[in-house]
Write an enzyme that holds these catalytic residues in place. Structure first.
Site, short mmCIF file in Angstrom:
data_model
loop_
_atom_site.label_atom_id
_atom_site.label_comp_id
_atom_site.label_asym_id
_atom_site.label_seq_id
_atom_site.Cartn_x
_atom_site.Cartn_y
_atom_site.Cartn_z
N ARG A 198 -53.05 62.00 45.92
CA ARG A 198 -51.74 62.54 46.28
C ARG A 198 -50.75 62.29 45.16
O ARG A 198 -49.97 63.18 44.79
CB ARG A 198 -51.25 61.89 47.59
CG ARG A 198 -49.82 62.28 47.94
CD ARG A 198 -49.43 61.90 49.35
NE ARG A 198 -49.61 60.49 49.66
CZ ARG A 198 -49.35 59.94 50.85
NH1 ARG A 198 -48.90 60.72 51.85
NH2 ARG A 198 -49.54 58.67 51.06
N GLU A 241 -49.22 53.38 65.38
CA GLU A 241 -48.26 54.07 64.51
C GLU A 241 -47.64 55.22 65.33
O GLU A 241 -48.32 55.82 66.16
CB GLU A 241 -48.98 54.61 63.27
CG GLU A 241 -48.06 55.34 62.27
CD GLU A 241 -48.75 55.66 60.93
OE1 GLU A 241 -49.47 54.78 60.39
OE2 GLU A 241 -48.58 56.78 60.45
#
Ligand code: 3EB
Length: 277
Positions: free
Chosen positions: A97, A268
């Site tokens: 990324r 999360e």
């Protein structure tokens, strides 16, 4: 969504616009385009060579984006905590990324909101996101180190995302909440204690709402549309009870089974909210 649903529904997102929408397949990317709006999704097999496949997926997404601006990206990484050539796959994903953001000359300080979660080992690498014609405004949590400044102990390349953003362009009335977990500074809290992790996570979400308020954005908790990712299905009753207690403003959000990007993290939460005028 590639992850099993533990509670709630649906398993899909529907984004509406009054503008005319055109759908296309651009290489590995499926796109829905309207004037100043792009929804893009790329999905490729990545049970090996996760770093190179991440660069491929992101390269294709950046090409589809053109001169628009990312608002929100979702990253679903098969076998995220698995190892490849002695490296954790999430760390290799981060390296890919970072390379793609660098190749696109995209400053990390202007990164969009994002989430990074595990998917079953047999799933493809799935990245999807929303871009619009104007940049969003990043919102950071004063009690967390910005993800793109994490120290190298979490990997040679940091994850690139803003903790939250106020959308730009066609998303100007939206607040995007990145994947939020029990992290203070850059360190994970409460290993092995899912209830305490949930408490810290919700506190982090409320800090982002306060940080948004300090920038003039009214995010009301009852407007939050959340998705919860839970590592261990056995923790489901505790998480449901904790959500009802700590976030009484909203209906129970959907809960999906997923690995989180650090071995010790058990929960999360990500989502978005319509801003209140
Ligand atoms: C964290 O705060 C938890 O790799 O895109 C949250 C949001 C997390 C996004 C990503 C990772 C990502 O570091 C993990």
């Amino acid at each position: 969504m590639p992850q099993p649903v533990l509670a709630g529904s649906p398993r899909l997102e529907v984004w509406r616009t009054s503008k005319r929408v055109r759908y296309a397949r651009e290489g590995d990317v499926l796109t829905a385009r309207a004037d100043g709006i792009l929804l893009a999704m790329a999905m490729i097999p990545a049970n090996q060579a996760i770093l190179a496949r991440t660069e491929d997926v992101y390269g294709a997404l950046f090409r589809a984006k053109g001169s628009l601006h990312w608002q929100r990206l979702h990253n679903y990484i098969p076998a995220i905590l698995g190892a490849e050539d002695g490296n954790e796959r999430y760390r290799l994903f981060n390296a890919g990324r970072q390379a793609a953001f660098a190749a696109a000359l995209h400053p990390v300080e202007a990164a969009p909101a994002a989430c990074g979660l595990g998917a079953p080992a047999t799933s493809p690498l799935l990245v999807y996101g929303l871009a619009t014609a104007e940049p969003g405004r990043p919102i950071e949590n004063p009690d967390q180190v910005s993800a793109y400044r994490y120290p190298p102990r979490y990997g040679s390349a940091p994850p690139i995302f803003a903790r939250a953003t106020h959308g730009g362009g066609a998303a100007a009335r939206l607040f995007f909440l990145s994947g939020t977990a029990a992290i203070l500074g850059h360190e994970s809290l409460h290993p092995g204690d899912v209830a305490a992790q949930l408490e810290t996570t919700i506190a982090n979400i409320r800090k982002l709402i306060e940080a948004a308020a300090a920038q003039g954005d009214r995010v009301r908790a009852e407007k939050l549309r959340l998705r919860v990712y839970l590592k261990h299905e056995a923790d489901l009753p505790e998480i449901q009870a904790g959500l009802a207690r700590l976030l009484p403003e909203i209906e129970p959000p959907p809960i999906l089974a997923a690995d989180i990007c650090r071995p010790e993290l058990l929960v999360e939460i990500e989502g978005h909210a319509a801003l209140t005028r």
